[in-house]
Design an enzyme around this catalytic site. Structure first.
Site: not given
Length: 369
Positions: A135, A161, A163, A188, A213, A238, A262, A290
């Site tokens: 990430s 991934k 952000k 995400d 996400e 999520d 998660k 995570g």
């Protein structure tokens, strides 16, 4: 097994570099580390809370109080025949799922070490290796982003991934996709968009993403269902999935095509496995997210990710992705095929470096039955 004593430790373990999302920035891991004692055996757990209530409502301070004053006393002196009983004991406690998970994780580890069984075997895992990705937080520029991604691709990670947030979404994603046309890529948003911004999110469809996400509110399911009908890219939920019921509601409403599990977010492995099974039955793939855990929580996540429906790479990168020195003596290293090997030793398999743990502990208490 009778829970004879419980140790709680607040820690501060600095990250290699600050980690920034659409809504917050973290410079260190602020977990609460748990140790359960029973019949000469110890089990380790981690509540991977942050310093502030930015991901969910919990913080290190709230988890510390809940675990010390409410949850740990509920376990002390209990005779447990299997780890799933911890979830049932905590059922009447509302919320505080990360605090609950830290203790529940430790119970699974305790039973595994006592019985000589790996966590993966106990949970029903079927894989010897699990696919993982990395990430990447919001960067100061697209050039900096490309440098960071290049480093991870060169290290062997095959899924990245990004952000994103308004103003940092389409162009950064385009830049990464143009540089790595075949990279498994996802984004995400950490709940920063609204349904009014659906057109902007739809622009991400052109980049052949694995998923988008949690674009909308952290507690929303209904608007995500509306948004999913407007996008080709699967939505992954999520923050909205905090229990098996929330997973069932999302599946029934068509709010997502993927679920990020998660275990700390949903209260532990017992709930995480139920969500896995619900999604499996519905044909919805899952992956393991995570929380930038230490080696204790990371080993636990790898064990969970060995279950059969974890068919997308998880955010469970090697320990040195985040830390110069972790609190375990057996950190994970990335295999050439972008996987981590599932521990086969008793419990989670994490071997705790007690000296290192002591050095980063900021508060400590031991409770006896």
């Amino acid at each position: 097994m009778r829970i004879e004593a419980i140790e709680l430790r607040r820690i501060r373990l600095p990250y290699r570099a600050p980690f920034e999302t659409s809504g917050w920035r973290e410079e260190a891991n602020h977990s609460v580390i748990v140790t359960l004692h029973s019949e000469g055996v110890v089990g380790w757990g981690e509540a991977p809370v942050g310093v502030g209530p930015w991901y969910n409502e919990e913080t290190q301070s709230t988890a510390w109080v809940m675990m010390r004053e409410i949850l740990a006393p509920m376990l002390l002196g209990r005779d447990l025949s299997r780890p799933e009983e911890v979830d049932a004991i905590f059922t009447r406690v509302r919320g505080n799922r990360m605090a609950r998970a830290g203790l529940e994780f430790a119970a699974w580890d305790l039973f595994g070490r006592a019985q000589g069984m790996s966590l993966s075997t106990m949970l029903g895992g079927t894989r010897q290796r699990v696919e993982v990705g990395v990430s990447v937080g919001v960067q100061e520029s697209i050039e900096a982003l490309l440098d960071v991604v290049a480093g991870y691709v060169n290290a062997g990670y095959q899924r990245v991934k990004l952000k994103i947030k308004p103003g940092w979404d389409v162009e950064p994603t385009r830049a990464v996709r143009e540089h790595w046309p075949d990279l498994r890529l996802q984004v995400d948003a950490n709940s920063i968009y609204t349904l009014d911004q659906a057109d902007q999110l739809a622009r991400l469809d052109e980049f052949d993403l694995l998923l988008i996400e949690q674009p909308l509110a952290h507690d929303d399911i209904i608007d995500h269902a509306k948004l999913q009908r407007l996008l080709r890219t699967p939505i992954c939920l999520d923050e909205s999935i905090v229990s098996p019921d929330h997973a069932r509601w999302a599946i029934e409403l068509g709010a997502c095509g993927v679920i990020n599990i998660k275990p700390s977010r949903v209260g532990g492995f017992t709930a995480a496995r139920r969500i896995h099974d619900l999604a499996y039955a519905a044909g919805i793939p899952v992956w393991c997210g995570g929380m930038l855990e230490t080696g204790i929580g990371r080993a636990a996540n790898v064990g969970l990710a060995s279950l059969p429906n974890f068919s997308l790479p998880g955010d469970i990168s090697a320990n040195d992705r985040y830390f110069h020195q972790d609190i375990v003596t057996n950190p994970f290293t990335l295999n050439p095929d972008s996987t981590l090997s599932v521990p086969t030793g008793p419990g989670s398999g994490a071997e705790v470096d007690l000296e290192r743990l002591a050095a980063i502990t900021t508060d400590y208490v031991m409770l006896h039955a």
